[in-house]
Design an enzyme around this catalytic site. Structure first.
Site, PDB file in Angstrom:
ATOM      1  N   CYS A 117       0.860  -1.187   0.000  1.00  0.00           N
ATOM      2  CA  CYS A 117       0.000   0.000   0.000  1.00  0.00           C
ATOM      3  C   CYS A 117       0.900   1.243   0.000  1.00  0.00           C
ATOM      4  CB  CYS A 117      -0.867   0.002   1.254  1.00  0.00           C
ATOM      5  SG  CYS A 117       0.132   0.019   2.752  1.00  0.00           S
ATOM      6  N   HIS A 154       5.219  -5.379   8.961  1.00  0.00           N
ATOM      7  CA  HIS A 154       5.184  -6.794   9.355  1.00  0.00           C
ATOM      8  C   HIS A 154       5.444  -7.713   8.165  1.00  0.00           C
ATOM      9  CE1 HIS A 154       2.646  -5.630  13.052  1.00  0.00           C
ATOM     10  NE2 HIS A 154       3.913  -5.755  13.366  1.00  0.00           N
ATOM     11  N   HIS A 207       3.420   1.879  11.792  1.00  0.00           N
ATOM     12  CA  HIS A 207       2.256   1.924  12.684  1.00  0.00           C
ATOM     13  C   HIS A 207       2.440   2.923  13.821  1.00  0.00           C
ATOM     14  CE1 HIS A 207       0.462  -1.456  10.740  1.00  0.00           C
ATOM     15  NE2 HIS A 207       1.484  -2.237  10.979  1.00  0.00           N
ATOM     16  N   HIS A 223      -1.928  -4.771  18.966  1.00  0.00           N
ATOM     17  CA  HIS A 223      -1.338  -4.346  17.686  1.00  0.00           C
ATOM     18  C   HIS A 223      -0.574  -3.034  17.896  1.00  0.00           C
ATOM     19  CE1 HIS A 223      -0.959  -2.987  13.547  1.00  0.00           C
ATOM     20  NE2 HIS A 223      -1.099  -4.258  13.217  1.00  0.00           N
ATOM     21  N   GLU A 226      -0.200  -0.438  16.164  1.00  0.00           N
ATOM     22  CA  GLU A 226      -0.959   0.784  15.805  1.00  0.00           C
ATOM     23  C   GLU A 226      -1.843   1.238  16.974  1.00  0.00           C
ATOM     24  OE1 GLU A 226      -3.001   0.686  11.955  1.00  0.00           O
ATOM     25  OE2 GLU A 226      -4.684   1.683  12.921  1.00  0.00           O
ATOM     26  N   THR A 276      -6.834   0.893  11.309  1.00  0.00           N
ATOM     27  CA  THR A 276      -6.890   1.104   9.850  1.00  0.00           C
ATOM     28  C   THR A 276      -7.108  -0.186   9.048  1.00  0.00           C
ATOM     29  OG1 THR A 276      -4.487   0.947   9.783  1.00  0.00           O
ATOM     30  CG2 THR A 276      -5.429   3.160   9.872  1.00  0.00           C
ATOM     31  N   CYS A 282      -8.413   2.287   6.241  1.00  0.00           N
ATOM     32  CA  CYS A 282      -7.807   2.961   5.091  1.00  0.00           C
ATOM     33  C   CYS A 282      -8.270   2.318   3.787  1.00  0.00           C
ATOM     34  CB  CYS A 282      -6.289   2.989   5.217  1.00  0.00           C
ATOM     35  SG  CYS A 282      -5.481   1.634   4.424  1.00  0.00           S
ATOM     36  N   ASN A 317      -3.307  -7.093   8.675  1.00  0.00           N
ATOM     37  CA  ASN A 317      -4.140  -6.951   7.470  1.00  0.00           C
ATOM     38  C   ASN A 317      -4.142  -8.237   6.650  1.00  0.00           C
ATOM     39  OD1 ASN A 317      -2.578  -6.422   4.747  1.00  0.00           O
ATOM     40  ND2 ASN A 317      -1.355  -5.486   6.364  1.00  0.00           N
ATOM     41  N   SER A 336       1.756  -5.390   3.290  1.00  0.00           N
ATOM     42  CA  SER A 336       3.186  -5.328   3.596  1.00  0.00           C
ATOM     43  C   SER A 336       3.975  -6.413   2.866  1.00  0.00           C
ATOM     44  CB  SER A 336       3.400  -5.426   5.115  1.00  0.00           C
ATOM     45  OG  SER A 336       2.591  -6.445   5.654  1.00  0.00           O
TER      46      SER A 336
HETATM   47 FE1  F3S Z   1      -0.991   0.925   4.480  1.00  0.00          FE
HETATM   48 FE2  F3S Z   1      -1.212   3.083   5.878  1.00  0.00          FE
HETATM   49 FE3  F3S Z   1      -3.318   1.765   5.130  1.00  0.00          FE
HETATM   50  S1  F3S Z   1       0.333   1.538   6.151  1.00  0.00           S
HETATM   51  S2  F3S Z   1      -2.674  -0.368   5.137  1.00  0.00           S
HETATM   52  S3  F3S Z   1      -1.920   2.829   3.780  1.00  0.00           S
HETATM   53  S4  F3S Z   1      -3.006   2.708   7.091  1.00  0.00           S
END
Ligand code: F3S
Length: 285
Positions: A12, A42, A75, A125, A127, A165, A193, A223, A265
């Site tokens: 992302c 991660h 994070h 987590h 974050e 997020t 997000c 995620n 990631s």
């Molecule tokens: Fe990536 Fe930021 Fe979303 S790290 S998953 S764009 S909150």
């Protein structure tokens, strides 16, 4: 056998940005002076590469000597770590994702305005640990709608609802619906997000049309775990792997369509290696 990749897959914006900042630091500063607190993102392959480049990966901020540089996590770090860095003249290379930063700003705003804060998230987590540290831990954390039903929270008349997020938007909707039973005023901020939402939807769509899903990403990546959960919820056989060595030929017996997705990631080259390996396995039976 057909291999189909999810429409939205892999790195992302926030992860790309964090890695670029870290690489930029490596290009301009002696690697020996650079420290990374835990995992910037991660993913084991990314962390291994930074180690090879000479960055010191540490567990505690007290391991960073004065006048050196600390690359933060995408994070975010916790307030105690930021304060320690200031006191000890440790220079921060900030890689926090702007969407995570926005989550901090909204939580601060809600706190100033006297809202009780409820966060859909995982308490362990990074974050959420970072966010809580900047609002004096004054928030309820819920993992799912069941936490509201089962626990005896004392809700106030003004509630601000936020989400980690990487959580599932559908779960947030369910919580919004039920929260009106507990309060007079509810302010909701959709802090899930866009990259997360797109990858979740693409995973659901793909899981519906294949015989098997392979989800690629760090086993500790929230995620990626969410994508595994969503895929299984569709009812398709699903495996979560980090690299091609974890593939098992038996996964593919009697399967015609294989779906591939990956967390935000996961580098593209890791996904490509796995796709290549699946093709090789296919040739061998
Ligand atoms: Fe990536 Fe930021 Fe979303 S790290 S998953 S764009 S909150």
């Amino acid at each position: 056998m057909e291999i189909i990749k999810a429409k939205d897959i892999g790195f992302c914006f926030g992860v790309r940005r964090a890695i670029k900042r870290a690489e930029n630091a490596i290009a301009h500063l002696p690697a020996n002076d650079l420290y990374m607190l835990g995992e910037i993102i991660h993913n084991p392959q990314v962390i291994r590469e930074f180690k090879i480049k000479g960055i010191n990966i540490i567990k505690e901020i007290s391991q960073v000597p004065s006048n050196k540089y600390l690359i933060t996590r995408a994070h975010g770090i916790v307030k105690r770590e930021e304060d320690y860095a200031k006191r000890n003249n440790i220079r921060l290379i900030d890689t926090i994702c702007p969407y995570v930063k926005k989550l901090h700003q909204i939580a601060n705003f809600l706190q100033r305005e006297g809202y009780q804060i409820i966060i859909l998230g995982d308490i362990n987590h990074p974050e959420i640990r970072s966010l809580l540290s900047y609002i004096d831990h004054r928030a309820y954390i819920i993992q799912s709608i069941n936490d509201i039903k089962c626990q005896s929270f004392e809700f106030s008349k003004k509630i601000g609802l936020l989400s980690q997020t990487t959580k599932d938007l559908k779960e947030l909707y369910k919580i919004i619906k039920i929260m009106f039973n507990y309060t007079d005023e509810l302010r909701v901020f959709n802090t899930i997000c866009k990259a997360t939402r797109l990858r979740q939807q693409a995973t659901r769509d793909l899981a519906k049309i294949v015989d098997l899903m392979i989800v690629i990403g760090g086993l500790n990546s929230a995620n990626t775990q969410r994508l595994v959960h969503l895929s299984k919820a569709v009812g398709v056989e699903t495996y979560h792997i980090e690299d091609e060595k974890q593939l098992n030929i038996n996964y593919f017996r009697n399967k015609r369509k294989i779906g591939i997705t990956s967390g935000t990631s996961t580098p593209d080259y890791v996904t490509e290696k796995i796709v290549k390996k699946i093709r090789e396995l296919n040739h061998n039976y």
